[in-house]
Design a protein around this motif. Structure first.
Motif, PDB file in Angstrom:
ATOM      1  N   LEU A 212      87.211  17.047  51.658  1.00 26.78           N
ATOM      2  CA  LEU A 212      86.554  18.017  50.792  1.00 26.78           C
ATOM      3  C   LEU A 212      85.672  18.904  51.657  1.00 26.78           C
ATOM      4  CD1 LEU A 212      85.361  15.584  47.981  1.00 26.78           C
ATOM      5  CD2 LEU A 212      87.193  17.264  47.754  1.00 26.78           C
ATOM      6  N   TYR A 215      81.448  22.933  49.677  1.00 26.64           N
ATOM      7  CA  TYR A 215      81.339  23.513  48.336  1.00 26.64           C
ATOM      8  C   TYR A 215      82.299  22.865  47.341  1.00 26.64           C
ATOM      9  CZ  TYR A 215      77.809  26.909  49.506  1.00 26.64           C
ATOM     10  OH  TYR A 215      76.607  27.485  49.858  1.00 26.64           O
ATOM     11  N   SER A 216      82.862  21.706  47.676  1.00 23.70           N
ATOM     12  CA  SER A 216      83.682  20.997  46.700  1.00 23.70           C
ATOM     13  C   SER A 216      82.788  20.095  45.859  1.00 23.70           C
ATOM     14  CB  SER A 216      84.721  20.122  47.401  1.00 23.70           C
ATOM     15  OG  SER A 216      85.502  20.871  48.286  1.00 23.70           O
ATOM     16  N   PRO A 217      82.896  20.202  44.536  1.00 15.57           N
ATOM     17  CA  PRO A 217      82.113  19.298  43.691  1.00 15.57           C
ATOM     18  C   PRO A 217      82.389  17.850  44.078  1.00 15.57           C
ATOM     19  CG  PRO A 217      83.119  21.012  42.348  1.00 15.57           C
ATOM     20  CD  PRO A 217      83.671  21.173  43.738  1.00 15.57           C
ATOM     21  N   LYS A 326      94.565   8.825  46.903  1.00 13.70           N
ATOM     22  CA  LYS A 326      94.410   9.817  47.962  1.00 13.70           C
ATOM     23  C   LYS A 326      93.672   9.204  49.150  1.00 13.70           C
ATOM     24  CE  LYS A 326      96.272  13.008  45.515  1.00 13.70           C
ATOM     25  NZ  LYS A 326      96.677  12.050  44.485  1.00 13.70           N
ATOM     26  N   ARG A 328      93.236  10.635  52.723  1.00 13.31           N
ATOM     27  CA  ARG A 328      93.564  11.765  53.585  1.00 13.31           C
ATOM     28  C   ARG A 328      92.764  11.712  54.873  1.00 13.31           C
ATOM     29  NH1 ARG A 328      93.526  15.575  48.284  1.00 13.31           N
ATOM     30  NH2 ARG A 328      95.771  15.547  47.990  1.00 13.31           N
ATOM     31  N   GLU A 365      78.456  28.045  55.513  1.00 13.42           N
ATOM     32  CA  GLU A 365      79.720  28.787  55.604  1.00 13.42           C
ATOM     33  C   GLU A 365      80.564  28.282  56.768  1.00 13.42           C
ATOM     34  OE1 GLU A 365      79.681  33.064  55.151  1.00 13.42           O
ATOM     35  OE2 GLU A 365      81.513  33.262  56.337  1.00 13.42           O
ATOM     36  N   GLU A 368      82.188  25.149  55.625  1.00 11.28           N
ATOM     37  CA  GLU A 368      83.244  25.386  54.626  1.00 11.28           C
ATOM     38  C   GLU A 368      84.485  25.975  55.299  1.00 11.28           C
ATOM     39  OE1 GLU A 368      83.150  24.469  51.457  1.00 11.28           O
ATOM     40  OE2 GLU A 368      84.826  25.556  50.590  1.00 11.28           O
ATOM     41  N   ARG A 369      84.265  26.859  56.262  1.00 11.45           N
ATOM     42  CA  ARG A 369      85.417  27.442  56.964  1.00 11.45           C
ATOM     43  C   ARG A 369      86.172  26.380  57.763  1.00 11.45           C
ATOM     44  NH1 ARG A 369      86.036  32.927  56.689  1.00 11.45           N
ATOM     45  NH2 ARG A 369      84.201  34.107  56.060  1.00 11.45           N
ATOM     46  N   TYR A 371      86.613  23.454  56.838  1.00 13.98           N
ATOM     47  CA  TYR A 371      87.449  22.788  55.826  1.00 13.98           C
ATOM     48  C   TYR A 371      88.693  23.620  55.516  1.00 13.98           C
ATOM     49  CZ  TYR A 371      88.560  21.606  50.889  1.00 13.98           C
ATOM     50  OH  TYR A 371      89.179  21.303  49.706  1.00 13.98           O
ATOM     51  N   ASP A 372      88.529  24.929  55.419  1.00 12.45           N
ATOM     52  CA  ASP A 372      89.668  25.793  55.081  1.00 12.45           C
ATOM     53  C   ASP A 372      90.798  25.657  56.103  1.00 12.45           C
ATOM     54  OD1 ASP A 372      88.457  26.674  52.810  1.00 12.45           O
ATOM     55  OD2 ASP A 372      87.687  28.522  53.682  1.00 12.45           O
ATOM     56  N   TRP A 374      91.529  23.062  57.805  1.00 12.21           N
ATOM     57  CA  TRP A 374      92.161  21.755  57.590  1.00 12.21           C
ATOM     58  C   TRP A 374      93.124  21.768  56.404  1.00 12.21           C
ATOM     59  CZ3 TRP A 374      91.626  18.529  53.292  1.00 12.21           C
ATOM     60  CH2 TRP A 374      92.131  17.229  53.442  1.00 12.21           C
ATOM     61  N   LYS A 375      92.729  22.463  55.332  1.00 16.62           N
ATOM     62  CA  LYS A 375      93.600  22.526  54.150  1.00 16.62           C
ATOM     63  C   LYS A 375      94.976  23.056  54.512  1.00 16.62           C
ATOM     64  CE  LYS A 375      90.979  25.067  51.468  1.00 16.62           C
ATOM     65  NZ  LYS A 375      90.365  25.794  50.347  1.00 16.62           N
ATOM     66  N   GLU A 376      94.995  23.969  55.496  1.00 17.85           N
ATOM     67  CA  GLU A 376      96.262  24.574  55.891  1.00 17.85           C
ATOM     68  C   GLU A 376      96.975  23.747  56.962  1.00 17.85           C
ATOM     69  OE1 GLU A 376      97.653  27.083  54.410  1.00 17.85           O
ATOM     70  OE2 GLU A 376      95.991  27.726  53.137  1.00 17.85           O
TER      71      GLU A 376
ATOM     72  N   ASP B 187      95.790  18.156  42.755  1.00 19.17           N
ATOM     73  CA  ASP B 187      96.389  16.836  42.929  1.00 19.17           C
ATOM     74  C   ASP B 187      97.124  16.393  41.671  1.00 19.17           C
ATOM     75  OD1 ASP B 187      95.569  16.552  45.535  1.00 19.17           O
ATOM     76  OD2 ASP B 187      93.659  15.622  45.002  1.00 19.17           O
ATOM     77  N   TRP B 211      84.210  29.606  39.479  1.00 16.60           N
ATOM     78  CA  TRP B 211      83.974  29.691  40.930  1.00 16.60           C
ATOM     79  C   TRP B 211      84.473  28.353  41.484  1.00 16.60           C
ATOM     80  CZ3 TRP B 211      82.091  27.753  45.434  1.00 16.60           C
ATOM     81  CH2 TRP B 211      81.805  28.655  46.464  1.00 16.60           C
ATOM     82  N   ARG B 215      91.774  22.952  44.147  1.00 19.86           N
ATOM     83  CA  ARG B 215      91.457  21.684  44.818  1.00 19.86           C
ATOM     84  C   ARG B 215      90.069  21.185  44.466  1.00 19.86           C
ATOM     85  NH1 ARG B 215      94.902  21.341  50.240  1.00 19.86           N
ATOM     86  NH2 ARG B 215      94.077  19.253  50.289  1.00 19.86           N
ATOM     87  N   SER B 216      89.273  21.993  43.788  1.00 18.60           N
ATOM     88  CA  SER B 216      87.896  21.582  43.483  1.00 18.60           C
ATOM     89  C   SER B 216      87.896  20.565  42.350  1.00 18.60           C
ATOM     90  CB  SER B 216      87.057  22.785  43.054  1.00 18.60           C
ATOM     91  OG  SER B 216      87.097  23.796  44.013  1.00 18.60           O
ATOM     92  N   PRO B 217      87.265  19.403  42.563  1.00 17.64           N
ATOM     93  CA  PRO B 217      87.107  18.466  41.461  1.00 17.64           C
ATOM     94  C   PRO B 217      86.415  19.166  40.282  1.00 17.64           C
ATOM     95  CG  PRO B 217      86.526  17.404  43.528  1.00 17.64           C
ATOM     96  CD  PRO B 217      86.761  18.861  43.843  1.00 17.64           C
ATOM     97  N   ARG B 361      94.350  29.690  48.116  1.00 16.71           N
ATOM     98  CA  ARG B 361      94.132  30.646  49.206  1.00 16.71           C
ATOM     99  C   ARG B 361      93.340  31.848  48.725  1.00 16.71           C
ATOM    100  NH1 ARG B 361     100.024  29.848  51.340  1.00 16.71           N
ATOM    101  NH2 ARG B 361      99.600  28.003  52.606  1.00 16.71           N
ATOM    102  N   SER B 364      89.900  30.755  48.658  1.00 18.13           N
ATOM    103  CA  SER B 364      89.350  30.535  49.997  1.00 18.13           C
ATOM    104  C   SER B 364      88.781  31.811  50.607  1.00 18.13           C
ATOM    105  CB  SER B 364      90.418  29.975  50.938  1.00 18.13           C
ATOM    106  OG  SER B 364      90.685  28.647  50.597  1.00 18.13           O
ATOM    107  N   LYS B 367      85.457  33.021  48.211  1.00 20.13           N
ATOM    108  CA  LYS B 367      84.211  32.235  48.239  1.00 20.13           C
ATOM    109  C   LYS B 367      83.262  32.732  49.328  1.00 20.13           C
ATOM    110  CE  LYS B 367      86.259  28.388  50.739  1.00 20.13           C
ATOM    111  NZ  LYS B 367      86.831  27.043  50.634  1.00 20.13           N
ATOM    112  N   TYR B 368      83.803  33.464  50.301  1.00 23.15           N
ATOM    113  CA  TYR B 368      82.920  34.063  51.314  1.00 23.15           C
ATOM    114  C   TYR B 368      82.591  35.509  51.000  1.00 23.15           C
ATOM    115  CZ  TYR B 368      84.763  30.041  53.786  1.00 23.15           C
ATOM    116  OH  TYR B 368      85.139  28.775  54.117  1.00 23.15           O
TER     117      TYR B 368
END
Ligand code: FAD
Ligand code: FAD
Lengths: 548, 520
Positions: A212, A215-217, A326, A328, A365, A368-369, A371-372, A374-376, B187, B211, B215-217, B361, B364, B367-368
């Protein structure tokens, strides 16, 4: 010739959780055997020699979560366990600024004031809230997670305990709890602090080991997971095990042997022996078989079920639940032998600051970047790292004058993306080197001469961690710590009390409640369940109770 | 002091649909209610406007997702609004689109789709769980502090009822509910199907207005909220504005006075109780109760922070409302043609979200504070079947993710980029679109904020995330509409249960204030 001995209980895997379960079972009088595929015990908590004379922790590197109740129950200090608290810690921005961490609250306030006077008061409020939530959650770590769909008196009793504690902390705090448990660490910090740098300092604990971003809840809860431990009762503190993390596993191993348990290393499991829905023992890779009516698996739930039980022996729903669990991999590690202490031009000389962990988090930021990427399927171009120089705390880990560095790096994918194809096999030596270069670039921001100090560096991708320790995908917690995989959902709804559909087969590792880290709580809780079934209620591990 | 006008029981700030529902609900019981609206038009985010001469378009909201049948029944709207669920076309890059009609998923050309069964199961679950939660949207959130008091007993009973209904599901569904309620749509979808248009559609439906990326819970909850009254949205004749018109009719027939061009600048408060409002021109109107349909933070500013304790002000300031959704309305000269879509299908809803990854995407980037490379779009062409529009056609598009906090700010150039990005994306599916455009209106989140007062231009006036839901919406300790000062109430999307053209917040707040006895 193959052997075939009988035991009361067999534990598969000598990770710290498996050892903990085994200790409690052996102390309760069961004839207990632990089998471990590696030559050392400890799983992700092992001390070995990295390079002539350099002792290091293979995976986990700092200690805080290990439950005091378990340390006392098993008398671990008597077997050599000693945890030394951090005296410092620091976050640098690579441009000359740093913010130190100090155990003394007033010193910490002064340090924050250098960056933002407003954030000093915010820090007090932040700290109090986090600590209140820690106190709330701690007792639940050593209790089973109640099944809300069950009508069993014990589940209802546990639910009542939960409601009572919520009632006790009061409505306002329950509201804060709902928020804190579900928020992102980024949003949470944004509510308190104004300085990006201060926020970035605290944010790291919210993402360690997860798939995560800040900024992921749900990442505020992950922060809580890292704060709810203690060192000798000092809440939220982190410490360092004398002799590195393997000291914990060694102490557990010694306690087990004293209680009459046996450990067999280099003894990888082939499969569980199952007859008519009941486990009757284990068959090793080398062909040996051991019999026992109780088998506890320290491996993660996916490995246990999908690799060693076989789908045909299980209900389809359960297999499905395990498949979608999950787990990961998001982190890698570098272990580095240094010929001398690297220079940190931005830090005061010889400060206590060095006796803690280092990070280079410039902003939310930046995290968070990371993380971005990694998602890819890529490692972060500007990775987050949590670095430690253990020899600053325990000089005996390296030859005199020499040092040792442990760098936990995030994010690194398990299934690396090369040209659009994602696979763990893409982690070739070349890729691993490129990953290491990226980490060294980042480290150079804070210690420019790091590359010249390196005698030897070991680089581990999530795929390597999986190979060595068996942690599926290299996930450090044996499963993501999101709400759909916590409490009564961990590892699968309906099977959250260490049981499986196979009678006598238990899961006792970090895949189970309350999750990963060198905490030993899953192992102890599982032992409690097993002993309860056997009617040995007097020998059960301590149940934690209220603490305010 | 300016002359005080006629005295009302209740003043409602803002003639959005929620404010109007509050007013109509109170007027039914004989209360004298005045609604004050700063714009010259009524309806807020749900209104229609004249986009070109004689051509009506939905200004912002265009479809009904979670239109609340209970609220509609109570107000007697049901007969007045001509609405039926419409089909959805999930557009595909390769022209082989997917259609969902009458609950079934197949290719737009009628062929069976391999993920149809997986889609049906997810939809069944989400609709079922949404329905379970729906009653919560029609009551004030449980107040934890009431504990075991008599009032608290009612709450406890409501929760117990919910728990009981959950138990009635049987263990399997109950467990599934507890597993997924706080999880993420990415998921949930990809556990059951490969990434593609179907997963993309589920992802998009979960995140409209949020916002949050797939993928956000928390995004599965948003989908439950949206699907609570059925997964298929409806497009009433004459758009969402028809709903507003119907509510206005009811309100007026009950004696509600609605004043447009009347912007409220602040509240009058004496001895910690509301006495009325001051309009921007300086004139004052007095009332025992003031209801605000603005977001929580602007509502607090309207009363004045001095009336709130420090902790409350801090909480209100921290309410997250970072709008991510823009609206682009296009007037077209001819009926647009979409490859692979039949004439009958063109009256449906179109979604451009070819995969869940595509949606993530887009988030992604945004958010910035950057424009996404390719935005997620939902569009309808509400007038295609309406011959009365004299050969002109309308395309109403919701475009996401378009950040409120755009780097460099929202100037004309940025708005032009929004327009271009939208047209570029649409053109991939509607080849001759560009030449066909007669007029464009692009409304950025910043613009929406300016026009409606919604903080951040946010769909829900405040993020609808677990930490801003139910008992903690808009903030911890203020969930039951009463808003700090005696006689002051929230009634808009920023309050429980949140936004969308549902009317629930307006209705609940009116009922709560009657229960609180502030009018007696
Ligand atoms: C890089 C990294 C850094 C970390 N840092 C920290 C930290 O600083 N602090 C902290 O608290 N936590 C940290 N953690 C997390 C923590 O180490 C783990 O969550 C914890 O050690 C897991 O313990 P366990 O007993 O549940 O499982 P494991 O330690 O994974 O034990 C499983 C055992 O099963 C064995 N096994 C696997 N397959 C077989 C087989 N077929 N037959 C026999 N045996 C088998 C394995 O060899 C292993 O010994 C870190 C983890 C990693 C990977
Ligand atoms: C781009 C976008 C697309 C959307 N699409 C849909 C959709 O398709 N379907 C759907 O169901 N929902 C949709 N929504 C959400 C939905 O429109 C809103 O949640 C809902 O309309 C809010 O209603 P409300 O009455 O609470 O507030 P609003 O409609 O925002 O009403 C507030 C009113 O207060 C007025 N006001 C503000 N300040 C003052 C003042 N000082 N004095 C007097 N009056 C004042 C404003 O002018 C406005 O009329 C969308 C939202 C956005 C942003």
């Amino acid at each position: 010739m193959t052997k075939c001995d009988s035991y009361d209980a067999i534990v598969v895997g000598a990770g710290h959780n498996g050892l903990t379960t085994a200790c409690y079972l052996a102390k309760a009088g069961l004839k207990t055997l632990v089998i471990e595929k590696n030559e050392q015990i400890g799983g992700a908590a092992v001390s070995t020699e990295l390079y002539d004379g350099w002792i290091y922790s293979n995976c986990s590197y700092v200690c805080s979560l290990l439950r005091q109740e378990i340390i006392r129950d098993l008398e671990l200090p008597r077997f050599g366990l000693q945890v030394v608290p951090f005296r410092g810690g620091v976050n640098l921005d690579g441009k000359g600024n740093y913010i130190g961490a100090y155990p003394d609250h007033y010193v910490m306030r002064r340090e924050i004031a250098r960056h933002s006077p407003i954030d000093v008061d915010a820090y007090d409020r932040y700290y109090q809230l986090v600590m209140r939530q820690c106190r709330f959650i701690r007792p639940f770590l050593l209790r089973p997670a109640p099944d809300p769909t069950s009508m069993k008196p014990r589940d209802i009793g546990e639910l009542i305990y939960l409601v009572k504690r919520m009632y006790d902390i009061g409505p306002r705090e329950v509201g804060e709890m709902i928020r804190f448990w579900t928020m992102s660490i980024g949003d949470f910090l944004d509510e308190f602090f104004e300085s990006e740098f201060v926020k970035a300092k605290f944010a790291g604990s919210g993402i360690i080991g997860t798939g995560l971003g800040v900024y992921s809840p749900g990442t505020a809860y992950v922060l809580l997971h890292h704060y709810m431990g203690d060192v000798d009762g000092s809440l939220g503190a982190w410490g360092f095990a004398r002799g590195a993390m393997g000291a914990i596993s060694k102490a557990l191993g010694a306690a087990l042997e004293e209680a009459g348990g046996e450990i067999r290393t280099d003894a990888g499991l082939g499969e569980f022996v199952i007859r008519n829905g009941k486990v009757t023992g284990v068959a090793l890779e080398n062909g040996d078989e051991y019999r026992a009516p109780i088998v506890a698996s320290n491996m993660d739930v996916k490995r246990t079920i999908l690799h060693h039980v076989g789908r045909d022996k299980l209900p389809g729903d359960y297999v499905k639940a395990v498949e979608r669990f999950k787990i990961r991999g998001s982190s890698g590690k570098l272990n580095i032998a240094l010929d001398a202490m690297p220079r940190f031009p931005d830090l005061p000389e010889n400060g206590e600051i060095f006796q803690g962990d280092f990070a280079c988090n410039t902003s939310l930021e930046m995290l968070e970047r990371a993380y971005d990427d990694w998602k890819e399927g890529y490692w972060s171009s500007g990775p987050y790292f949590d670095m430690l120089i253990p020899t600053k705390i325990d000089p005996t880990l390296a030859p005199p004058g020499k040092h040792m560095m442990s760098v936990f790096v995030q994010y690194a994918p398990y299934d690396l993306n090369v040209g659009g194809v994602r696979s763990p096999n893409n982690w070739t030596d070349e890729k691993r080197d490129a990953f290491a270069e990226c980490v060294f670039d980042r480290l150079s921001l804070v210690c420019p001469d790091i590359r010249e100090r390196v005698l030897h560096a070991e680089v581990r991708s999530p795929a390597d961690i999986e190979r060595e320790v068996g942690l599926t995908e290299g996930n450090i917690f044996q499963g993501e710590l999101t709400f759909d995989q916590l409490l009564f959902n961990r590892p699968a709804p309906g099977y959250a009390q260490y049981n499986t559909p196979i009678e006598g087969l238990y899961i006792v590792g970090s895949s189970t409640h309350p999750g990963g880290g060198v905490m030993a709580a899953p192992g102890a809780n599982a032992a409690r369940e097993i002993l309860r079934k056997l009617g040995k209620t007097t020998a059960m591990p301590t149940v934690a109770d209220d603490e305010f | 002091m300016a002359q005080s006008e006629k005295r009302y029981d209740v003043i409602v700030i803002g003639a959005g649909h929620n404010g109007l529902v509050s007013a109509a609900t109170l007027a039914k019981l004989g209360k004298r209610v005045c609604v004050l609206e700063k714009e010259n038009e009524i309806g807020g985010m749900a209104r229609n406007y004249e986009i070109a001469d004689g051509l009506q378009a939905p200004r912002i909201a265009h479809l009904l997702y979670n239109y609340n049948p209970v609220v509609a029944r109570e107000l007697g709207l049901a007969e007045k609004i001509d609405k039926a669920p419409i089909s959805t076309i999930a557009l595909s890059d390769d022209g082989r689109h997917i259609e969902i009609a009458n609950g079934a998923l197949r290719y737009a050309d009628g062929a069976e789709h391999p993920d149809a069964a997986a889609y049906a199961e997810i939809r069944r679950k989400i609709e079922k769980f949404g329905k379970l939660l729906a009653p919560l949207a029609l009551r004030s959130p449980p107040d934890l502090s009431e504990g075991l008091s008599l009032a608290g007993a009612g709450e406890a009973a409501a929760i117990a009822k919910l728990g009981l209904e959950l138990k009635m599901f049987g263990k399997k569904d109950m467990r599934e509910f507890l597993r997924i309620v706080l999880s993420n749509i990415y998921d949930l979808a990809l556990d059951e199907m490969p990434d593609g248009e179907v997963a993309g559609l589920l992802a998009a439906d979960a995140v409209w207005g949020a916002w949050a990326g797939p993928r956000s819970p928390g995004t599965v909850f948003l989908l439950m909220y949206r699907y609570a009254y059925g997964a298929d949205p409806s497009l009433p004749k004459r758009g969402a504005g028809a709903v507003v018109d119907a509510i206005v009719d009811v309100a007026r027939s009950r004696g509600v006075e609605i004043r447009t061009g009347a912007a409220v600048s602040r509240l009058n408060i004496k001895n910690d109780a509301v006495t009325g409002v001051v309009l921007e021109g300086g004139s004052e109107i007095s009332a025992k109760v003031v209801m605000s349909s603005l977001g929580a933070f602007p509502s607090m500013k309207m009363a004045g922070p001095q009336h709130y304790d420090v902790e409350t002000v801090r909480r209100l300031r921290n309410v997250r409302a970072k709008g991510m959704t823009a609206k682009v309305n296009l007037v077209l000269r001819q009926e647009p043609k979409i490859g692979g879509v039949s004439l009958a299908q063109i009256a449906g809803r179109f979604v451009i979200a070819p995969s869940a990854k595509y949606v993530e995407r887009a988030f992604s980037k945004a958010k910035y504070g950057e424009f996404p490379g390719a935005p997620v779009i939902e569009f309808v062409m509400p007038m295609v079947s309406d011959a009365a529009q004299r050969g002109r056609y309308l395309l109403s598009a919701i475009v996401q993710y378009i950040p409120y906090h755009l780097k460099g700010g929202w100037d004309d150039a940025a708005r032009d980029r929004l327009t271009a990005l939208t047209i570029d994306t649409l053109s991939q599916y509607i080849p001759e679109l560009r030449e066909n455009i007669a007029h464009v209106d692009a409304l950025s989140p910043a613009f929406i904020e300016r026009e409606t007062g919604a903080p951040g231009g946010h769909w829900h006036h405040g993020e609808l995330s677990t930490d801003q839901l139910l008992t903690v919406r808009p903030v911890n300790g203020m969930s039951r509409y009463a808003f700090g000062v005696r006689g002051y109430y929230l009634c808009g999307a920023g309050a429980h249960p949140g936004g969308g053209v549902s009317g629930a917040a307006g209705r609940n707040s009116a009922l709560q204030l009657l229960k609180d006895g502030v009018l007696s």
